[in-house]
Structures are given as C-alpha cells and as structure tokens.
Design a protein around this motif. Structure first.
Motif, short mmCIF file in Angstrom:
data_model
loop_
_atom_site.label_atom_id
_atom_site.label_comp_id
_atom_site.label_asym_id
_atom_site.label_seq_id
_atom_site.Cartn_x
_atom_site.Cartn_y
_atom_site.Cartn_z
N VAL A 141 -2.06 33.05 9.03
CA VAL A 141 -2.08 34.42 8.51
C VAL A 141 -0.78 35.14 8.85
N ALA A 142 -0.35 35.00 10.12
CA ALA A 142 0.88 35.68 10.56
C ALA A 142 2.10 35.16 9.79
N SER A 143 2.10 33.88 9.46
CA SER A 143 3.27 33.29 8.80
C SER A 143 3.47 33.81 7.39
N ILE A 144 2.38 34.32 6.78
CA ILE A 144 2.54 34.85 5.42
C ILE A 144 2.37 36.37 5.41
N GLY A 145 2.62 36.95 6.58
CA GLY A 145 2.72 38.41 6.65
C GLY A 145 1.42 39.16 6.84
N GLN A 158 3.62 40.45 19.12
CA GLN A 158 5.04 40.76 18.98
C GLN A 158 5.88 39.49 18.75
N ARG A 159 5.57 38.46 19.53
CA ARG A 159 6.35 37.21 19.44
C ARG A 159 6.09 36.48 18.10
N LEU A 160 4.86 36.62 17.59
CA LEU A 160 4.57 35.99 16.29
C LEU A 160 5.40 36.65 15.19
N ILE A 161 5.47 37.99 15.27
CA ILE A 161 6.26 38.72 14.26
C ILE A 161 7.72 38.28 14.36
N GLU A 162 8.25 38.24 15.59
CA GLU A 162 9.65 37.84 15.77
C GLU A 162 9.90 36.42 15.27
N LYS A 163 8.99 35.53 15.66
CA LYS A 163 9.15 34.11 15.31
C LYS A 163 9.19 33.93 13.80
N TYR A 164 8.21 34.52 13.11
CA TYR A 164 8.16 34.31 11.66
C TYR A 164 9.26 35.06 10.92
N ASN A 165 9.72 36.20 11.48
CA ASN A 165 10.86 36.88 10.88
C ASN A 165 12.09 36.00 10.97
N ASN A 166 12.28 35.35 12.12
CA ASN A 166 13.43 34.46 12.30
C ASN A 166 13.34 33.25 11.37
N ILE A 167 12.12 32.71 11.24
CA ILE A 167 11.95 31.52 10.40
C ILE A 167 12.25 31.87 8.92
N ARG A 168 11.84 33.09 8.51
CA ARG A 168 12.04 33.49 7.09
C ARG A 168 13.49 33.77 6.79
#
Ligand code: PNS
Length: 169
Positions: A141-145, A158-168
């Motif tokens: 869910v977090a990976s697709i926003g 917080q870290r999930l948001i950062e991680k997936y922002n970096n990956i995108r």
C-alpha cells in the motif's frame, strides 16, 4: 529440559520485521506481561527479499522499545533453534493472526520442535485491530502512495515514505 530453563522465562520473538508494525508492537507489549525478558530477533528468512536492511530494521524496532522494560533487540542469520540454544532461551514467541497464518506457523513450530524438543513455541493471538495487517500488505500500500498511518509506528511511517520517495525518484 530442566525446569530452570523455563523458570528464566526468556522468550525469543523472531521475525523478518520488514518493517515492524503496530501488530508486532502489540504482541511485544502483551508478551512482556507474561515473560521476564523478550529478545526481538531480526531473523533471516530465505524466502523473503527485504525492503529495509537488518541495521535499519533493528533501529526501527529499538526506537519503539525505549519505554518497554525487559526487551532486547538482536539479529541472527542462522537457524533459529541455534540462536535459542546459544542464548539460553527455550521459548519462541509468535503472533497468530487469521486462520491463514495457522499452517505456516504450525509447520515452523513443528520443524523447530523436531530439531530440539527443549524448545516450545508459544502463540499470542494478534490484537483484533491488527488481524488483517501484515508488513507485506503495508509495504504494498505504501509503495503505491496509500496511507498506512496508524498501522505502523510513527518512525516506520516516516521511513516508508522516505524509502518509497527515493525509490520512485
Ligand atoms: O516474519 P516472518 O518472515 O514470518 O518470520 C519467519 C522467521 C524469520 C521466524 C523464520 O523464517 C525463521 O525462523 N528463520 C530463521 C532460519 C530458520 O531457523 N528457519 C527454519 C524455521 S522452521
């Protein structure tokens, strides 16, 4: 099995914890009312590729354990039963969610028991609020926003948001 080993009531709570969720935290908080000490063990699962490194997962767990007395965090890359033997613990703690967990948990408990009968697996039923959440679904869910707020501790959110922002990026 000597009675002394059980008397120490050290439980090892193993898992991938990729990442730790509020369901895991709930099991730890309820578990520490039963056991004298819980070792939260970031253990290697050959069937899973992880989003967070072992160091990241340990840090995310530790940040949430500061207020809970009697909890330690460790990691291990070999057999779980070997970790228990070397740490002198004889109880594996696992959370059990919906019926879908049962077969997997049953297989692991029996396999661990087959390797050494000195170890017992103890299950705590997952808290009702966390029954249908898993690290896997949370990451999806977090990976697709989508929002996973309230399902994971704030630092993990917080870290999930950062991680997936970096990956995108
Ligand atoms: O959170 P998970 O991924 O469901 O946890 C599974 C885990 C890490 C507890 C399991 O894969 C494990 O115990 N790994 C350590 C290696 C081992 O002993 N494997 C045999 C288990 S029967």
């Amino acid at each position: 099995m000597t009675q002394d080993k059980f008397a120490s009531r050290v439980a090892v709570y193993p898992g991938s914890f990729d990442p730790i969720t509020n369901g895991h935290v709930d099991i730890i908080k309820r578990g520490i009312r039963i056991f004298d000490e819980i070792i939260v063990l970031v253990a290697y699962n050959v069937n899973k590729e992880t989003l967070f490194s072992v160091e990241e997962r340990i840090q995310l767990i530790q940040e949430n354990m500061k207020e809970i007395r009697g909890v330690k965090v460790d990691c291990h890359s070999g057999l779980l039963v070997d970790y228990l033997k070397s740490s002198g613990a004889s109880i594996i703690l696992r959370g059990m969610r919906a019926l879908s967990d049962f077969e997997y948990e049953f297989q692991m408990a029996l396999m661990n028991r087959r390797q050494t009968r000195e170890i017992e697996t103890v299950f705590l039923m997952s808290g009702f609020k966390w029954f249908y959440t898993s690290s896997k679904l949370i990451k999806e869910v977090a990976s697709i926003g989508g929002s996973v707020k309230g399902l994971v501790p704030d630092n993990v959110h917080q870290r999930l948001i950062e991680k997936y922002n970096n990956i995108r990026r």
